[in-house]
Write an enzyme that holds these catalytic residues in place. Structure first.
Site, PDB file in Angstrom:
ATOM      1  N   SER A   8       3.978  24.156 -61.960  1.00  0.00           N
ATOM      2  CA  SER A   8       3.724  24.680 -63.305  1.00  0.00           C
ATOM      3  C   SER A   8       2.372  24.200 -63.814  1.00  0.00           C
ATOM      4  O   SER A   8       1.840  23.197 -63.349  1.00  0.00           O
ATOM      5  CB  SER A   8       4.824  24.198 -64.262  1.00  0.00           C
ATOM      6  OG  SER A   8       4.462  24.491 -65.593  1.00  0.00           O
ATOM      7  N   HIS A   9       1.849  24.927 -64.803  1.00  0.00           N
ATOM      8  CA  HIS A   9       0.627  24.479 -65.478  1.00  0.00           C
ATOM      9  C   HIS A   9       0.857  23.182 -66.225  1.00  0.00           C
ATOM     10  O   HIS A   9      -0.067  22.459 -66.544  1.00  0.00           O
ATOM     11  CB  HIS A   9       0.186  25.536 -66.505  1.00  0.00           C
ATOM     12  CG  HIS A   9      -0.607  26.635 -65.892  1.00  0.00           C
ATOM     13  ND1 HIS A   9      -0.095  27.453 -64.923  1.00  0.00           N
ATOM     14  CD2 HIS A   9      -1.884  27.026 -66.095  1.00  0.00           C
ATOM     15  CE1 HIS A   9      -1.023  28.309 -64.570  1.00  0.00           C
ATOM     16  NE2 HIS A   9      -2.117  28.079 -65.262  1.00  0.00           N
ATOM     17  N   SER A  10       2.139  22.936 -66.553  1.00  0.00           N
ATOM     18  CA  SER A  10       2.469  21.805 -67.407  1.00  0.00           C
ATOM     19  C   SER A  10       3.293  20.789 -66.633  1.00  0.00           C
ATOM     20  O   SER A  10       4.321  21.130 -66.030  1.00  0.00           O
ATOM     21  CB  SER A  10       3.260  22.327 -68.609  1.00  0.00           C
ATOM     22  OG  SER A  10       4.151  21.343 -69.079  1.00  0.00           O
ATOM     23  N   GLY A  43      -2.891  23.007 -66.011  1.00  0.00           N
ATOM     24  CA  GLY A  43      -3.584  23.619 -64.887  1.00  0.00           C
ATOM     25  C   GLY A  43      -2.838  23.323 -63.605  1.00  0.00           C
ATOM     26  O   GLY A  43      -1.654  22.982 -63.640  1.00  0.00           O
ATOM     27  N   LEU A  68       2.748  30.723 -63.218  1.00  0.00           N
ATOM     28  CA  LEU A  68       1.862  31.886 -63.296  1.00  0.00           C
ATOM     29  C   LEU A  68       0.406  31.466 -63.078  1.00  0.00           C
ATOM     30  O   LEU A  68       0.104  30.272 -62.970  1.00  0.00           O
ATOM     31  CB  LEU A  68       2.022  32.595 -64.661  1.00  0.00           C
ATOM     32  CG  LEU A  68       2.152  31.705 -65.904  1.00  0.00           C
ATOM     33  CD1 LEU A  68       0.805  31.290 -66.448  1.00  0.00           C
ATOM     34  CD2 LEU A  68       2.931  32.426 -66.990  1.00  0.00           C
TER      35      LEU A  68
END
Lengths: 124, 201
Positions: A8-10, A43, A68
């Site tokens: 994940s981005h997080s 990121g 995503l």
């Protein structure tokens, strides 16, 4: 057992999604989080994803589940035919479906198929 | 020339980082300028710490640094362009060889991002640049002129993204509201091609 990496981005989202998947599928299922950048920002970090892959790889294959954007692109760069595959699935539902299947000792192709079924699950 | 290309690209991106971030703030997540600036600083570090022995190594090393250090989508995308170029570039490097490798780099990024021309992405600058290079090879023009034509095609391609509706990336969630803004990825791709024209032998 097939390993799973939630990308994940997080960092927080990835860690909590791992906790949820393990809570539902069982603590023995190898699921690791690779969230955020190395400095803790939003990121994707190739290094963190590779580290997570190593942590869950028991020799039966690894499914990468990205959220995503750069998570998807980074995961796709790490694909290895028949060994490391990317699941094109909703992040949370796909992770849980894959974790349950992996926990039942399903082979890589079946874990991937279970995750992909979550794409068409209706909630209502 | 390849090291100089990345140094010049780094200079242009650093100079324009606020413009790139502003473009990204309009339709993206406002990190493109910062991310790419950081990525190209890492490329500089990699090329300085492990001096490459060939043009192929420059491309591969720069591509890897971008993939590992950018953190946003532009890292894997640009990284795969340069790594693919490094994979197929033949030495000694000729304009025809460079053009063929660049074309394969663009194919690699289209495949990775599942993007086609018209989707309002970096492909809209890279694909016209690739076509301009191929035409220059066909017409037998000099290297400098070929790179200038590619840079012009990329700049025009980037500008042509303004009226487009985004079909890839975060901007695609905006639907029609993505119209009227230049795509930041196409804008930075135009800078890469401008840098190429500047360092042309």
């Amino acid at each position: 057992m097939v390993g799973l990496v939630l990308v994940s981005h997080s960092a927080g989202l990835a860690a909590e999604a791992v906790a949820l998947a393990k809570g539902i599928a069982g603590a023995q299922v190898p699921v690791a989080a690779a969230g955020g950048t190395e400095d803790g920002g939003l990121g994707t970090s190739v290094d963190l994803v590779e580290e997570a892959v190593r942590a869950v790889d028991q020799g039966d294959g690894v499914v990468l589940i990205p959220d995503l954007g750069s998570s998807v692109l980074t995961a796709r760069l790490l694909e290895e035919d028949g060994r490391i595959v990317v699941a094109d699935v909703p992040f949370v539902e796909g992770a849980i479906a894959a974790a349950v299947a992996a926990g039942a000792d399903a082979p890589l192709a079946d874990v991937l198929a279970s995750a992909e079924e979550s794409r068409t699950f209706r909630k209502l | 020339m390849f090291v100089a290309w990345f140094e010049e690209a780094a200079r242009l991106v650093h100079r324009d980082r606020e413009r790139l971030t502003r473009l990204d703030a309009a339709i993206g997540d406002a990190d493109h300028g910062t991310n790419l600036d950081r990525g190209l600083t890492e490329v500089h570090k990699a090329l300085t710490e492990w001096p490459p022995e060939s043009p192929v190594q420059v491309l591969t090393s720069a591509g890897t640094a971008l993939i590992r250090r950018v953190g946003g989508a532009s890292g894997p995308l640009y990284g795969s362009v340069f790594r693919q170029m490094g994979k197929v570039l033949e030495s000694p490097v000729t304009l025809a060889g460079f053009s063929a490798a660049f074309e394969e780099g663009v194919v690699a990024v289209e495949r990775l991002g599942k993007a086609a021309p018209g989707d309002k992405t970096m492909v809209d600058a890279l694909a016209p640049a690739s076509r301009a290079l191929a035409l220059a090879v066909r017409d037998g023009v000099g290297v400098r002129e070929a790179f200038e034509q590619a840079a012009r095609a990329a700049a025009e391609g980037a500008e042509a993204t303004i009226p487009m509706q985004a079909r890839k990336g975060r901007a695609s969630y905006l639907g029609e509201r993505s119209i009227g803004h230049e795509d930041p990825g196409a804008a930075s791709a135009a800078l890469f091609m401008a840098a190429l024209a500047t360092v042309a032998p």
